[in-house]
Design a protein around this motif. Structure first.
Motif, PDB file in Angstrom:
ATOM      1  N   SER A  47       0.796  -1.340   0.174  1.00  0.00           N
ATOM      2  CA  SER A  47       0.026   0.101  -0.048  1.00  0.00           C
ATOM      3  C   SER A  47       0.944   1.260   0.018  1.00  0.00           C
ATOM      4  O   SER A  47       1.675   1.212   0.694  1.00  0.00           O
ATOM      5  CB  SER A  47      -1.014  -0.060   1.043  1.00  0.00           C
ATOM      6  N   HIS A  49       1.414   5.120   0.647  1.00  0.00           N
ATOM      7  CA  HIS A  49       0.312   6.221   0.961  1.00  0.00           C
ATOM      8  C   HIS A  49       1.346   7.263   1.519  1.00  0.00           C
ATOM      9  O   HIS A  49       2.667   6.986   1.898  1.00  0.00           O
ATOM     10  CB  HIS A  49      -0.383   5.671   2.438  1.00  0.00           C
ATOM     11  N   GLY A 127      -6.368  -1.896   0.764  1.00  0.00           N
ATOM     12  CA  GLY A 127      -6.652  -0.972   0.357  1.00  0.00           C
ATOM     13  C   GLY A 127      -7.886  -0.412   1.008  1.00  0.00           C
ATOM     14  O   GLY A 127      -8.021  -0.034   2.086  1.00  0.00           O
ATOM     15  N   THR A 132      -6.496   2.211   4.652  1.00  0.00           N
ATOM     16  CA  THR A 132      -6.984   3.224   3.967  1.00  0.00           C
ATOM     17  C   THR A 132      -8.614   3.522   4.123  1.00  0.00           C
ATOM     18  O   THR A 132      -9.088   4.512   4.325  1.00  0.00           O
ATOM     19  CB  THR A 132      -6.798   3.242   2.518  1.00  0.00           C
ATOM     20  N   GLY A 160      -7.136   7.459  -2.538  1.00  0.00           N
ATOM     21  CA  GLY A 160      -7.267   6.134  -1.826  1.00  0.00           C
ATOM     22  C   GLY A 160      -8.332   6.461  -0.541  1.00  0.00           C
ATOM     23  O   GLY A 160      -9.483   5.772  -0.688  1.00  0.00           O
ATOM     24  N   LYS A 330      -7.005   4.078  -4.922  1.00  0.00           N
ATOM     25  CA  LYS A 330      -5.868   3.770  -3.954  1.00  0.00           C
ATOM     26  C   LYS A 330      -4.630   3.318  -4.835  1.00  0.00           C
ATOM     27  O   LYS A 330      -4.693   2.299  -5.741  1.00  0.00           O
ATOM     28  CB  LYS A 330      -6.407   2.598  -3.043  1.00  0.00           C
TER      29      LYS A 330
END
Ligand SMILES: NC(=O)c1ccc[n+]([C@@H]2O[C@H](COP(=O)([O-])OP(=O)(O)OC[C@H]3O[C@@H](n4cnc5c(N)ncnc54)[C@H](OP(=O)(O)O)[C@@H]3O)[C@@H](O)[C@H]2O)c1
Length: 346
Positions: A47, A49, A127, A132, A160, A330
């Motif tokens: 992921s 971010h 996700g 998220t 996301g 995302k």
């Protein structure tokens, strides 16, 4: 015990401004073995971010990832070998690991390692049904405390967190206006996510468009970016308005932080509330959120929008997409499929 090499990304230099691919260095080494109290996992998905830039910008003395250390993040993985009670080979897990093929875990980390059900695809678990989505769910429902009919405005609405939060607000019966950068994002928000209005902050005057789209003002502003857009929203909050402070992507890459919001005193005039949210604080309630969101996905009310890059070798480039505003939905990176049969108990 698998044989082969462990490919990994190390932190080469701290960012000066936004992330660039040369902040990282590729390395290869042996696959590690778990000691007592540890498990070896095969990493499947990363992921990406924006907050991760804080972990590589901060010096080691302030908790930053050490120079030369493996880049860390939130990953979905499969347990390969376990000397960690409660984890068996074949289990799918979501937790904090390195940007590498194989990691050693001890079950701890910023958010403890959690098993997830094999009937949830790893990308979805990481996700929309991962941290998220948890930020979106608890940010809207617990911090925003929405009431049907209210006007909800959200920044980075096609990202996301934003894409999920905007749709949850719609499900709650709110009138939702999304702010996003570019036509592709705005089109998706209107046509696929079913928002009531969009503002393209790249081509439109955000304040002027907020006046047009929210003539009575804003009840809830869900903020992912901070900066000038937050100020425009603060100025237009209605009586008892709320600001959900989920993130501040506009500040993360700034070498010198700009001054804080100018218009915060409006909170005083309207009896408003501005409140932060940390998804991990809701950890005991994640199962409740996952159940609700799975049923919305199954009924078609919630669309999980993902922007997928494939290949561990592309992880720095995928990370940089967030700061170039290139991602729609995302941002995820696929490393591998699970090598072992999935264990049926989650
Ligand atoms: N509080 C929590 O527990 C929690 C948990 C997860 C994430 N977060 C935060 O939530 C926010 C969204 O996270 P995410 O993972 O969903 O990322 P995301 O919104 O998908 O992040 C990338 C988007 O941010 C916008 N952006 C990039 N650079 C920017 C800049 N300099 N100024 C303003 N906007 C910029 C762009 O959207 P546009 O093109 O639309 O502008 C870009 O597509 C982040 O701030 C993150 O740190 C908080």
């Amino acid at each position: 015990m698998p044989t082969g090499i462990n490919r990994r990304w190390l932190l080469a230099k701290r960012p000066e401004g936004n992330v660039e691919e040369n902040n990282f260095r590729w390395a290869e080494g042996p696959i590690p073995s778990p000691a007592s109290g540890q498990a070896l996992v095969r990493n499947l998905w990363i992921s990406l971010h924006p907050t991760a830039i804080l972990a590589i910008s901060a010096p080691e003395s302030e908790g930053g990832i050490p120079l030369g250390g493996v880049m860390q993040g939130n990953l979905a993985s499969q347990v390969i070998e376990s000397r960690l009670p409660g984890f068996e080979p074949g289990d799918l897990v979501d937790g904090f690991c390195g940007w590498e093929d194989y990691s050693i875990i001890d079950g701890g980390g910023f958010i403890p390692t959690r098993k997830f059900s094999p009937d949830i695809p790893p990308n979805l678990a990481l996700g929309t049904l991962g941290v998220t989505g948890m930020a979106a769910y608890f940010g809207v429902l617990e911090v925003g405390r929405p009431r049907a009919g209210e006007t909800f405005v959200i920044s980075a609405a096609a990202g996301g967190v934003g894409s999920v939060a905007a749709q949850i607000a719609k499900i709650q019966g709110l009138r939702v206006i999304g702010i996003a950068g570019g036509k592709e994002k705005c089109d998706w928000l209107l046509r696929e996510a079913g928002l009531d209005g969009v503002i393209d902050h790249r081509s439109e005057d955000v304040g002027k468009r907020l006046d047009e789209l929210c003539p009575q003002g804003i009840d809830i502003f869900f903020d992912n970016v901070g900066g000038a857009i937050l100020d425009e929203a603060l100025m237009r909050l209605r009586q008892n308005g709320r600001v959900v402070v989920c993130g501040g992507t506009s500040r993360y890459g700034a070498a010198v932080h700009p001054p804080g919001p100018k218009n915060y005193l409006n909170l005083c005039m309207i009896n408003g509330r501005m409140e932060g949210l940390l998804a991990k604080d809701y950890l005991p309630r994640f199962p409740e959120a996952v159940a609700a969101m799975r049923s919305w996905i199954q009924s078609g009310q919630l669309k999980s929008k993902e922007d997928i890059v494939v290949g561990l070798e592309n992880a720095p480039a995928a990370f940089a997409r967030l700061f170039a505003s290139a991602n729609v939905g995302k941002q995820l990176l696929k490393i591998a499929d699970p090598p072992l049969p999935l264990r049926s108990e989650g």
